[in-house]
Scaffold this motif. Structure first.
Motif, short mmCIF file in Angstrom:
data_model
loop_
_atom_site.label_atom_id
_atom_site.label_comp_id
_atom_site.label_asym_id
_atom_site.label_seq_id
_atom_site.Cartn_x
_atom_site.Cartn_y
_atom_site.Cartn_z
N UNK A 54 0.84 -1.20 0.00
CA UNK A 54 0.00 0.00 0.00
C UNK A 54 0.87 1.25 0.00
N UNK A 55 1.93 1.22 0.80
CA UNK A 55 2.87 2.34 0.81
C UNK A 55 3.60 2.45 -0.52
N UNK A 56 4.05 1.33 -1.05
CA UNK A 56 4.80 1.34 -2.31
C UNK A 56 3.97 1.89 -3.47
N UNK A 61 -0.48 7.94 0.97
CA UNK A 61 -0.13 9.36 0.97
C UNK A 61 -0.81 10.11 -0.15
N UNK A 62 -2.09 9.85 -0.37
CA UNK A 62 -2.83 10.48 -1.47
C UNK A 62 -2.64 11.99 -1.51
N UNK A 63 -2.91 12.66 -0.39
CA UNK A 63 -2.91 14.13 -0.38
C UNK A 63 -1.61 14.73 0.16
N UNK A 69 7.18 13.25 -0.22
CA UNK A 69 7.16 11.85 -0.63
C UNK A 69 5.79 11.29 -0.92
N UNK A 70 4.75 12.15 -0.90
CA UNK A 70 3.40 11.69 -1.15
C UNK A 70 3.02 11.75 -2.62
N UNK A 123 4.77 9.07 7.03
CA UNK A 123 3.38 8.68 6.81
C UNK A 123 3.12 8.31 5.35
N UNK A 124 3.91 8.88 4.45
CA UNK A 124 3.75 8.59 3.03
C UNK A 124 4.44 7.30 2.60
N UNK A 125 5.46 6.89 3.37
CA UNK A 125 6.30 5.79 2.88
C UNK A 125 6.37 4.54 3.75
#
Length: 276
Positions: A54-56, A61-63, A69-70, A123-125
């Motif tokens: 999901x992170x990859x 990190x949609x927004x 990194x989002x 949080x994005x990665x």
């Protein structure tokens, strides 16, 4: 600029980017999530490999802006992704929903520059998040909370407990609401960031549920949990307004989950019927 003469965009209309997002997430859900759904549901646990992917795929990190990194996308793209995941597995969908609409949004809107620099890339990665408001004794009034915070020379100290916290087993960041000044009622509620592994913070009972079982829902305990002043989210006493604002977005995510779940059930039933 007068926009009154421009007709509203139909709610069924997606931009090219949003439509591409729907196709991409749908393909990911079928190819990566679907083969693991039954196993995760029976084990009542999220497969770490699914969370990692999901992170990859940028779905956590949609927004979050690209500089952190989002994916740098909009809220509609996030909702579309949540809906597509729910067509296959609402457990995975709720993990993505809470992380994006509540936790990421909290840091984006109310975090200091230092908090954003520290947490948004994570949080994005690689770091899941939880939103910690509900308590055993607050009943239908979520803001009648008993978790308390006091100021210290170092920052703040938190004591109390939270219940029904989604993503608790997977999370590394917890947005925690505690009352810093009970004499002010709900106006004393303040939001804090608590990191997993902080002394005095523990994840206790994992709830057994009738559905969405792969999604972790746990009790959290705070026993003299001391956090630095930099972990204040927003201003002291602004926790009520922060929570209300975040929950307004979170409810749209929940609606997307239910829409996706119902559509997935219908499509699955239609396929089986067509097969005889």
């Amino acid at each position: 600029m007068d926009l009154s003469a421009i007709p509203p965009t139909p709610i069924t209309h997606l931009s090219e980017t949003e439509a591409m997002m729907a196709d991409s997430v749908s393909r990911f859900a079928r190819e990566v999530v679907l083969p693991r759904v039954r196993e995760m549901d029976e084990a009542e646990a999220m497969d770490p490999a699914v969370v990692e992917q999901l992170f990859e795929q940028g779905l956590m990190g949609f927004e979050i802006p690209e500089e952190y990194g989002g994916a740098g996308m909009n809220f509609t793209a996030c909702i579309v992704g949540i809906e597509e995941l729910a067509k296959v597995d609402p457990s995975v969908s709720v993990l993505v929903d809470v992380h994006n609409t509540l936790v990421n949004t909290a840091v984006l809107k109310y975090g200091s520059l230092e908090v954003k620099k520290k947490w948004l890339p994570r949080l994005a990665t690689d770091s899941c998040g939880s939103f910690c408001l509900s308590e055993p004794v607050s009943g239908s009034d979520a803001f009648a909370l008993s978790t308390r915070a006091i100021r210290t020379d170092y920052g703040y100290k938190i004591n109390g407990s939270k219940m029904w916290i989604t993503n608790a087993m997977e999370s590394k960041l917890f947005i925690v609401f505690a009352n810093l000044d009970p004499s002010k009622g709900y106006k004393g509620i303040t939001a804090f960031i608590v990191e997993k592994g902080t002394d005095g913070f523990s994840i206790a009972k994992k709830e057994q549920k009738l559905g969405i079982k792969a999604s972790s829902t746990c009790v959290l305990n705070f026993d003299d949990v001391e956090i630095p002043k930099e972990n204040l989210l927003g201003e002291e006493g602004s926790g009520y307004k922060i929570a209300i604002g975040l929950l307004n977005e979170g409810r749209i995510g929940i609606a997307a989950q239910m829409t996706g779940l119902s559509m997935g059930a219908w499509e699955n039933a239609a396929r089986k019927n067509n097969c005889g």
